[in-house]
Scaffold this motif. Structure first.
Motif, PDB file in Angstrom:
ATOM      1  N   ASN A  96       6.926  -8.036  87.980  1.00 28.85           N
ATOM      2  CA  ASN A  96       5.776  -8.137  88.881  1.00 28.85           C
ATOM      3  C   ASN A  96       4.492  -7.724  88.165  1.00 28.85           C
ATOM      4  OD1 ASN A  96       6.709  -9.221  91.300  1.00 28.85           O
ATOM      5  ND2 ASN A  96       7.484  -7.255  92.016  1.00 28.85           N
TER       6      ASN A  96
ATOM      7  N   MET B 180       3.946  -7.796  84.923  1.00 26.87           N
ATOM      8  CA  MET B 180       3.615  -8.838  83.937  1.00 26.87           C
ATOM      9  C   MET B 180       3.017 -10.064  84.629  1.00 26.87           C
ATOM     10  SD  MET B 180       4.375  -7.413  81.153  1.00 26.87           S
ATOM     11  CE  MET B 180       4.281  -8.701  79.952  1.00 26.87           C
TER      12      MET B 180
ATOM     13  N   ILE C 202       1.174 -10.102  87.335  1.00 23.57           N
ATOM     14  CA  ILE C 202      -0.232  -9.831  87.686  1.00 23.57           C
ATOM     15  C   ILE C 202      -1.108  -9.925  86.437  1.00 23.57           C
ATOM     16  CG2 ILE C 202      -1.844  -8.055  88.508  1.00 23.57           C
ATOM     17  CD1 ILE C 202       0.478  -7.064  90.342  1.00 23.57           C
TER      18      ILE C 202
ATOM     19  N   THR D 243      -4.042 -12.630  85.891  1.00 22.93           N
ATOM     20  CA  THR D 243      -5.414 -12.148  85.668  1.00 22.93           C
ATOM     21  C   THR D 243      -5.956 -12.689  84.336  1.00 22.93           C
ATOM     22  OG1 THR D 243      -4.760 -10.136  86.840  1.00 22.93           O
ATOM     23  CG2 THR D 243      -6.881 -10.095  85.742  1.00 22.93           C
TER      24      THR D 243
ATOM     25  N   SER E 206     -11.466  -8.125  87.006  1.00 19.23           N
ATOM     26  CA  SER E 206     -10.249  -8.641  86.360  1.00 19.23           C
ATOM     27  C   SER E 206      -9.789  -7.732  85.227  1.00 19.23           C
ATOM     28  CB  SER E 206     -10.499 -10.050  85.812  1.00 19.23           C
ATOM     29  OG  SER E 206     -10.846 -10.916  86.855  1.00 19.23           O
TER      30      SER E 206
ATOM     31  N   SER F 144      -8.332  -4.641  86.628  1.00 12.98           N
ATOM     32  CA  SER F 144      -7.009  -4.928  87.175  1.00 12.98           C
ATOM     33  C   SER F 144      -5.956  -4.924  86.064  1.00 12.98           C
ATOM     34  CB  SER F 144      -7.039  -6.286  87.884  1.00 12.98           C
ATOM     35  OG  SER F 144      -5.758  -6.638  88.310  1.00 12.98           O
TER      36      SER F 144
ATOM     37  N   GLU G  44      -5.298  -1.344  85.067  1.00 15.99           N
ATOM     38  CA  GLU G  44      -4.487  -0.636  86.075  1.00 15.99           C
ATOM     39  C   GLU G  44      -3.016  -1.046  85.988  1.00 15.99           C
ATOM     40  OE1 GLU G  44      -6.215  -1.558  89.854  1.00 15.99           O
ATOM     41  OE2 GLU G  44      -8.092  -0.542  89.341  1.00 15.99           O
ATOM     42  N   GLU G  45      -2.777  -2.335  85.789  1.00 17.21           N
ATOM     43  CA  GLU G  45      -1.387  -2.806  85.718  1.00 17.21           C
ATOM     44  C   GLU G  45      -0.689  -2.317  84.458  1.00 17.21           C
ATOM     45  OE1 GLU G  45       0.328  -4.177  88.245  1.00 17.21           O
ATOM     46  OE2 GLU G  45      -1.544  -3.720  89.257  1.00 17.21           O
TER      47      GLU G  45
ATOM     48  N   ARG H  49       0.308   1.098  85.276  1.00 12.41           N
ATOM     49  CA  ARG H  49       1.480   1.037  86.173  1.00 12.41           C
ATOM     50  C   ARG H  49       2.750   0.725  85.362  1.00 12.41           C
ATOM     51  NH1 ARG H  49       1.932  -3.791  90.615  1.00 12.41           N
ATOM     52  NH2 ARG H  49       4.109  -3.549  91.168  1.00 12.41           N
TER      53      ARG H  49
END
Lengths: 216, 124
Positions: free
Chosen positions: A29, A31, A33, A37, A62, A65, A68-69, A72
């Motif tokens: 999930n 990867m 996102i 992006t 972007s 994001s 952040e990912e 995560r």
């Protein structure tokens, strides 16, 4: 049969596989996102080359994001690493709060899981001499079993208390626990028995209690 | 072409929707199966729905069955972060097509055009 073989059997392997599958789903999930992006940035770049004005806020959003990912992803990998290394020591000094923390993180990767609130232990640090992996497996399957029956909107309160002079108890409180059932086929009962853990569940109540001996 | 995009990963939905919109699709995003059902029950029409298989509450497989009852003409594409054979067999049986995540946008566009028999309007 030595202690290691006795503890780490097919039930353990099956649980290890299930948890790794849920972690890999989380990583996919993340990867996905990052991939979308980056794809959007590529689309916008092509549009800019063609003379279309691009809103800089979209670019900043972007890039944030993606950052952040990635964070995560690192967090997920850290939990995966903790989980993987929990088999390093077959039996050793094990902090129940650490077990609960990791189980809370791992259950967060299950689509059907609700929210697990872990309350600090009021007594001294709840440390036991046990198999950290097996205890973790028992707690994980118990929590997953509760959420499977109660759904993603459930909030589960988890606390640890001294039970007597030989054991701690982990309490699981929350709406809907009355729907929980121990499935013998899941291997939870076998794994729990192998480290002397007892699971008490009152069908009429809303509480599940797990008794963990100081030492196995 | 009107697309209903359903996935509990909000950022993924947002980014994918923007990319589809740049290619001329009209995209409605929702994050749960319940929201998807409400949108269709309220009368919205879609050429196709793109559904995540694993979602809290109503998963993609069950959602597809319920949406199909509400709108028999809607086509379905499944997305999943799981890459197992069992997921693939469910996807192949239940939906027009199945795409693993991370996906290639051109593959999704091709599949949507193929299953609906329509092309997106305009786009960059």
């Amino acid at each position: 049969m030595d202690r290691k073989q006795e503890l780490f059997n097919y039930d353990s392997l099956a649980l290890f596989g299930r948890v790794n599958a849920s972690i890999s789903h989380e990583l996919k999930n993340i990867m996905a996102i990052i991939s979308e992006t980056a794809g959007l940035l590529s689309d916008l770049s092509e549009m800019a080359k063609g003379g279309t004005a691009i809103d800089p806020d979209i670019l900043t959003g972007s890039i944030d994001s993606i950052a952040e990912e990635i964070e995560r992803g690192f967090t997920t990998i850290r939990q995966m690493n903790r989980f993987s290394h929990s088999v390093d020591i077959p039996v050793g000094s094990t902090d129940l709060m650490e077990i609960l923390d990791l189980v809370g993180q791992l259950c967060g990767y299950l689509a059907f899981a609700g929210k697990m609130r872990i309350h600090p232990c009021r007594e001294a640090s709840p440390v036991v001499q046990t198999s950290p992996f097996i205890l973790q497996a028992v707690v994980y399957q118990t929590v997953a079993g509760i959420f499977k029956n109660t759904g993603p909107d459930t909030e589960l309160d988890v606390s640890v208390q001294l039970r007597d002079d030989a054991s701690w108890r982990i309490l699981f409180d929350g709406a809907g626990i009355k729907a929980f059932e121990l499935h013998a086929g899941d291997g939870i009962a076998r794994m729990a028995a192998s480290i002397g853990v007892a699971i008490h569940w009152e069908p009429a109540g809303d509480r599940l209690e797990m008794t963990v001996p100081f030492s196995i | 072409m009107k697309i209903l995009l359903v996935d509990d990963e909000r950022k993924f939905v947002t980014m994918l929707a923007r990319r589809l919109e740049l290619r001329g699709f009209a995209v409605t995003c929702v994050y749960t199966g319940a929201e998807a059902l409400k949108v269709v029950q309220d009368g919205a029409k879609f050429d196709a729905a793109v559904l995540d298989v694993k979602m809290p509450g109503i998963g993609g497989i069950e959602l597809r069955r319920e949406l199909q009852q509400l709108d028999g003409g809607m086509k379905f594409v499944f997305l999943t972060g799981h890459g197992s054979d069992s997921d693939y067999s469910v996807g192949a049986r239940e939906a027009a097509l199945y795409l693993p995540k991370p996906l290639k946008i051109d593959d999704l566009v091709d599949i949507l055009s193929r299953v609906t028999g329509k092309n997106p309007e305009g786009g960059h």
